[in-house]
Design a protein around this motif. Structure first.
Motif, PDB file in Angstrom:
ATOM      1  N   UNK A   1       0.843  -1.254   0.059  1.00 33.26           N
ATOM      2  CA  UNK A   1       0.130   0.162  -0.018  1.00 33.26           C
ATOM      3  C   UNK A   1       0.862   1.304  -0.082  1.00 33.26           C
ATOM      4  N   UNK A   2       1.812   1.243   0.483  1.00 31.78           N
ATOM      5  CA  UNK A   2       2.842   2.308   0.679  1.00 31.78           C
ATOM      6  C   UNK A   2       3.230   2.672  -0.751  1.00 31.78           C
ATOM      7  N   UNK A   3       3.602   1.992  -1.648  1.00 27.37           N
ATOM      8  CA  UNK A   3       3.811   2.024  -3.081  1.00 27.37           C
ATOM      9  C   UNK A   3       2.698   2.731  -3.800  1.00 27.37           C
ATOM     10  N   UNK A   4       1.349   2.623  -3.369  1.00 27.76           N
ATOM     11  CA  UNK A   4       0.250   3.234  -4.353  1.00 27.76           C
ATOM     12  C   UNK A   4       0.272   4.513  -4.065  1.00 27.76           C
ATOM     13  N   UNK A   5       0.367   4.855  -2.691  1.00 30.85           N
ATOM     14  CA  UNK A   5       0.066   6.355  -2.341  1.00 30.85           C
ATOM     15  C   UNK A   5       1.359   7.285  -3.110  1.00 30.85           C
ATOM     16  N   UNK A   6       2.420   6.750  -3.083  1.00 27.16           N
ATOM     17  CA  UNK A   6       3.319   7.676  -3.645  1.00 27.16           C
ATOM     18  C   UNK A   6       3.038   7.729  -5.386  1.00 27.16           C
ATOM     19  N   UNK A   7       2.719   6.555  -5.961  1.00 27.77           N
ATOM     20  CA  UNK A   7       2.235   6.634  -7.092  1.00 27.77           C
ATOM     21  C   UNK A   7       1.100   7.504  -7.586  1.00 27.77           C
ATOM     22  N   UNK A   8       0.200   7.594  -6.649  1.00 27.10           N
ATOM     23  CA  UNK A   8      -0.886   8.605  -6.772  1.00 27.10           C
ATOM     24  C   UNK A   8      -0.365  10.036  -6.723  1.00 27.10           C
ATOM     25  N   UNK A   9       0.357  10.151  -5.611  1.00 29.01           N
ATOM     26  CA  UNK A   9       0.685  11.558  -5.386  1.00 29.01           C
ATOM     27  C   UNK A   9       1.700  11.885  -6.575  1.00 29.01           C
ATOM     28  N   UNK A  10       2.471  11.341  -7.231  1.00 26.38           N
ATOM     29  CA  UNK A  10       3.381  11.612  -8.350  1.00 26.38           C
ATOM     30  C   UNK A  10       2.358  11.957  -9.691  1.00 26.38           C
ATOM     31  N   UNK A  11       1.511  10.991  -9.670  1.00 20.01           N
ATOM     32  CA  UNK A  11       0.393  11.178 -10.726  1.00 20.01           C
ATOM     33  C   UNK A  11      -0.211  12.482 -10.816  1.00 20.01           C
ATOM     34  N   UNK A  12      -0.807  12.704  -9.441  1.00 13.66           N
ATOM     35  CA  UNK A  12      -1.511  14.179  -9.200  1.00 13.66           C
ATOM     36  C   UNK A  12      -0.472  15.144  -9.511  1.00 13.66           C
ATOM     37  N   UNK A  13       0.693  15.263  -9.091  1.00 13.66           N
ATOM     38  CA  UNK A  13       1.741  16.108  -9.215  1.00 13.66           C
ATOM     39  C   UNK A  13       1.952  16.436 -10.860  1.00 13.66           C
ATOM     40  N   UNK A  14       2.257  15.259 -11.623  1.00  8.17           N
ATOM     41  CA  UNK A  14       2.291  15.233 -12.937  1.00  8.17           C
ATOM     42  C   UNK A  14       1.065  15.698 -13.862  1.00  8.17           C
ATOM     43  N   UNK A  15      -0.152  15.433 -13.338  1.00  9.47           N
ATOM     44  CA  UNK A  15      -1.269  15.846 -13.916  1.00  9.47           C
ATOM     45  C   UNK A  15      -1.437  17.449 -13.464  1.00  9.47           C
ATOM     46  N   UNK A  16      -1.111  17.861 -12.357  1.00 11.41           N
ATOM     47  CA  UNK A  16      -1.202  19.464 -12.176  1.00 11.41           C
ATOM     48  C   UNK A  16      -0.187  20.130 -12.942  1.00 11.41           C
ATOM     49  N   UNK A  17       0.839  19.760 -12.960  1.00 11.84           N
ATOM     50  CA  UNK A  17       2.087  20.083 -13.787  1.00 11.84           C
ATOM     51  C   UNK A  17       1.402  20.277 -15.425  1.00 11.84           C
ATOM     52  N   UNK A  18       1.009  19.167 -16.009  1.00 10.36           N
ATOM     53  CA  UNK A  18       0.593  19.097 -17.171  1.00 10.36           C
ATOM     54  C   UNK A  18      -0.517  20.528 -17.451  1.00 10.36           C
ATOM     55  N   UNK A  19      -1.387  20.292 -16.599  1.00 13.94           N
ATOM     56  CA  UNK A  19      -2.304  21.290 -16.643  1.00 13.94           C
ATOM     57  C   UNK A  19      -2.022  22.721 -16.573  1.00 13.94           C
ATOM     58  N   UNK A  20      -1.180  22.993 -15.669  1.00 20.07           N
ATOM     59  CA  UNK A  20      -0.417  24.263 -15.722  1.00 20.07           C
ATOM     60  C   UNK A  20       0.331  24.578 -16.859  1.00 20.07           C
ATOM     61  N   UNK A  21       1.100  23.755 -17.253  1.00 17.75           N
ATOM     62  CA  UNK A  21       1.986  23.802 -18.513  1.00 17.75           C
ATOM     63  C   UNK A  21       1.110  24.297 -19.664  1.00 17.75           C
ATOM     64  N   UNK A  22      -0.016  23.436 -20.119  1.00 22.10           N
ATOM     65  CA  UNK A  22      -0.986  23.560 -20.952  1.00 22.10           C
ATOM     66  C   UNK A  22      -1.883  24.939 -20.765  1.00 22.10           C
ATOM     67  N   UNK A  23      -2.064  25.384 -19.894  1.00 25.97           N
ATOM     68  CA  UNK A  23      -2.651  26.758 -19.717  1.00 25.97           C
ATOM     69  C   UNK A  23      -1.718  27.843 -20.133  1.00 25.97           C
ATOM     70  N   UNK A  24      -0.349  27.654 -19.388  1.00 26.39           N
ATOM     71  CA  UNK A  24       0.717  28.641 -19.517  1.00 26.39           C
ATOM     72  C   UNK A  24       1.168  28.476 -21.112  1.00 26.39           C
ATOM     73  N   UNK A  25       1.018  27.398 -21.664  1.00 26.78           N
ATOM     74  CA  UNK A  25       1.565  27.371 -23.168  1.00 26.78           C
ATOM     75  C   UNK A  25       0.451  28.184 -23.999  1.00 26.78           C
ATOM     76  N   UNK A  26      -0.743  28.078 -23.724  1.00 32.32           N
ATOM     77  CA  UNK A  26      -2.141  28.597 -24.505  1.00 32.32           C
ATOM     78  C   UNK A  26      -1.998  29.813 -24.264  1.00 32.32           C
ATOM     79  N   UNK A  27      -1.546  30.375 -23.201  1.00 30.21           N
ATOM     80  CA  UNK A  27      -1.552  31.791 -22.740  1.00 30.21           C
ATOM     81  C   UNK A  27      -0.540  32.571 -23.651  1.00 30.21           C
ATOM     82  N   UNK A  28       0.816  31.923 -23.594  1.00 32.70           N
ATOM     83  CA  UNK A  28       1.829  32.403 -24.510  1.00 32.70           C
ATOM     84  C   UNK A  28       1.648  32.236 -25.908  1.00 32.70           C
TER      85      UNK A  28
END
Length: 195
Positions: A1-28
């Motif tokens: 179980x410990x392994x699934x939490x860091x995966x979820x967390x890294x997935x959420x961080x990656x997803x947030x990063x992609x959303x932020x990068x997409x929004x920033x890219x569209x603005x530029x």
């Protein structure tokens, strides 16, 4: 179980990063695109081509006026068109008709005041005009009839010489007031001459 939490967390961080990068890219991208767009201005229509006019010249026997057709270049406004057409009168006829204005005559300018065309000639008009009332009448009415026939909004023509009002060109016609056309001077048996 410990392994699934860091995966979820890294997935959420990656997803947030992609959303932020997409929004920033569209603005530029939007800013770049708007900086490259040229302002949309309405193009000014420019006259092209030619238009057909009727000029009045002296008949071969100098007993009246006759018509000659001519193509002239397009122009921007009525005053410019009138100046172009009167310039063609100065150029003289191309057929059997006789000139009415001396070839040295200069049209200094034209302005439209209401329904009157005010045409300013250089002193060369008076200096080059042959003597006699018939020459003066032919010169004046070739201009008046030509302008009023080709530009129906113009009902009369006023003559200036060197920017000043004149009483007459050669001592026979009163030019202190605008002159209306007089088509009675036209020889009806003469046909329109086409160049």
């Amino acid at each position: 179980m410990k392994r699934t939490k860091p995966r979820k967390r890294s997935f959420l961080v990656l997803l947030a990063f992609l959303v932020a990068a997409t929004v920033l890219g569209l603005m530029i991208f939007q800013k770049y695109r708007s900086s490259r767009e040229l302002p949309v201005t309405r193009p000014e229509p420019r006259p092209t081509g030619t238009f057909r006019v009727t000029l009045f010249f002296a008949t071969p026997d100098a007993e009246g006026l006759a018509r000659e057709g001519r193509e002239v270049g397009a122009c921007d406004n009525v005053a410019g068109c009138v100046q172009e057409v009167v310039g063609e009168l100065v150029n003289g006829p191309v057929g059997e008709l006789q000139p009415t204005l001396p070839p040295s005559a200069v049209v200094r300018g034209v302005r439209i005041e209401g329904d009157t065309a005010v045409i300013d000639f250089g002193k060369e008009l008076v200096a080059g005009l042959p003597g006699g009332s018939s020459a003066e009448m032919a010169a004046v009415y070739s201009v008046v009839d030509t302008v009023c026939l080709n530009f129906p909004q113009v009902k009369g023509v006023r003559f200036l010489v060197e920017g000043k009002e004149v009483e007459t060109l050669a001592g026979h016609l009163d030019l202190r007031q605008p002159l209306a056309p007089d088509f009675s001077l036209e020889k009806n048996d003469e046909k329109v001459v086409k160049p």
